[in-house]
Design a protein around this motif. Structure first.
Motif, mmCIF file in Angstrom:
data_model
loop_
_atom_site.group_PDB
_atom_site.id
_atom_site.type_symbol
_atom_site.label_atom_id
_atom_site.label_comp_id
_atom_site.label_asym_id
_atom_site.label_seq_id
_atom_site.Cartn_x
_atom_site.Cartn_y
_atom_site.Cartn_z
ATOM 1 N N GLY A 125 0.806 -1.216 0.000
ATOM 2 C CA GLY A 125 0.000 0.000 0.000
ATOM 3 C C GLY A 125 0.838 1.265 0.000
ATOM 4 O O GLY A 125 0.509 2.239 -0.673
ATOM 5 N N PHE A 126 1.933 1.239 0.748
ATOM 6 C CA PHE A 126 2.785 2.425 0.809
ATOM 7 C C PHE A 126 3.423 2.707 -0.543
ATOM 8 O O PHE A 126 3.522 3.862 -0.962
ATOM 9 N N ALA A 127 3.821 1.666 -1.254
ATOM 10 C CA ALA A 127 4.404 1.841 -2.588
ATOM 11 C C ALA A 127 3.378 2.429 -3.557
ATOM 12 O O ALA A 127 3.715 3.265 -4.398
ATOM 13 N N LEU A 128 2.119 2.023 -3.439
ATOM 14 C CA LEU A 128 1.073 2.580 -4.297
ATOM 15 C C LEU A 128 0.815 4.050 -3.977
ATOM 16 O O LEU A 128 0.543 4.846 -4.876
ATOM 17 N N GLY B 175 -5.318 6.434 -3.949
ATOM 18 C CA GLY B 175 -6.473 6.049 -3.131
ATOM 19 C C GLY B 175 -6.495 4.569 -2.827
ATOM 20 O O GLY B 175 -6.817 4.150 -1.708
ATOM 21 N N LEU B 176 -6.135 3.761 -3.801
ATOM 22 C CA LEU B 176 -6.056 2.320 -3.580
ATOM 23 C C LEU B 176 -4.961 1.993 -2.569
ATOM 24 O O LEU B 176 -5.154 1.162 -1.672
ATOM 25 N N GLY B 177 -3.826 2.657 -2.687
ATOM 26 C CA GLY B 177 -2.751 2.450 -1.725
ATOM 27 C C GLY B 177 -3.156 2.877 -0.326
ATOM 28 O O GLY B 177 -2.839 2.206 0.659
ATOM 29 N N ARG C 86 -8.045 -0.884 5.208
ATOM 30 C CA ARG C 86 -8.241 -2.329 5.289
ATOM 31 C C ARG C 86 -7.661 -2.884 6.584
ATOM 32 O O ARG C 86 -8.227 -3.785 7.185
ATOM 33 N N GLY C 87 -6.541 -2.334 7.034
ATOM 34 C CA GLY C 87 -5.933 -2.772 8.284
ATOM 35 C C GLY C 87 -6.820 -2.472 9.474
ATOM 36 O O GLY C 87 -6.905 -3.254 10.418
ATOM 37 N N ARG C 88 -7.512 -1.317 9.440
ATOM 38 C CA ARG C 88 -8.416 -0.971 10.536
ATOM 39 C C ARG C 88 -9.623 -1.892 10.558
ATOM 40 O O ARG C 88 -10.119 -2.235 11.613
ATOM 41 N N ALA C 89 -10.127 -2.264 9.388
ATOM 42 C CA ALA C 89 -11.295 -3.131 9.332
ATOM 43 C C ALA C 89 -10.967 -4.507 9.898
ATOM 44 O O ALA C 89 -11.807 -5.144 10.532
ATOM 45 N N LYS C 90 -9.746 -4.970 9.696
ATOM 46 C CA LYS C 90 -9.341 -6.279 10.242
ATOM 47 C C LYS C 90 -9.206 -6.232 11.759
ATOM 48 O O LYS C 90 -9.454 -7.216 12.430
ATOM 49 N N GLY D 180 -3.292 8.854 -11.042
ATOM 50 C CA GLY D 180 -2.563 9.103 -9.799
ATOM 51 C C GLY D 180 -3.476 9.102 -8.587
ATOM 52 O O GLY D 180 -3.145 8.542 -7.540
ATOM 53 N N LEU D 181 -4.646 9.718 -8.719
ATOM 54 C CA LEU D 181 -5.608 9.714 -7.619
ATOM 55 C C LEU D 181 -6.138 8.320 -7.333
ATOM 56 O O LEU D 181 -6.309 7.926 -6.181
ATOM 57 N N ILE D 182 -6.410 7.554 -8.387
ATOM 58 C CA ILE D 182 -6.925 6.198 -8.204
ATOM 59 C C ILE D 182 -5.881 5.305 -7.544
ATOM 60 O O ILE D 182 -6.179 4.583 -6.586
#
Length: 66
Positions: free
Chosen positions: A14-17, A51-53, A60-64, A46-48
């Motif tokens: 995610g950080f790389a994205l 945003g995915l990253g 996603r980490g918070r949801a887990k 770039g925004l997409i």
């Protein structure tokens, strides 16, 4: 294995994205690198990607955890 959850790598890319999305936002308006016709597309991509990253790294980490 009991500690399989603990031993998993938390690096999801995610950080790389986020970095890639930021780079696209930086080079988007520069006509020497990107043609003017591709400038808007570079911003949108770039925004997409950023945003995915952000989703992969933070949301996603918070949801887990909950």
């Amino acid at each position: 294995m009991v500690h399989s959850e603990h031993n998993r790598s938390k690096n999801s890319g995610g950080f790389a994205l986020i970095i890639l999305g930021a780079l696209l936002l930086i080079i988007g308006p520069q006509e020497a690198i990107v043609p003017k016709s591709m400038s808007i597309a570079t911003w949108i991509v770039g925004l997409i990607i950023g945003g995915l990253g952000f989703y992969l790294k933070f949301l996603r980490g918070r949801a887990k955890q909950q």
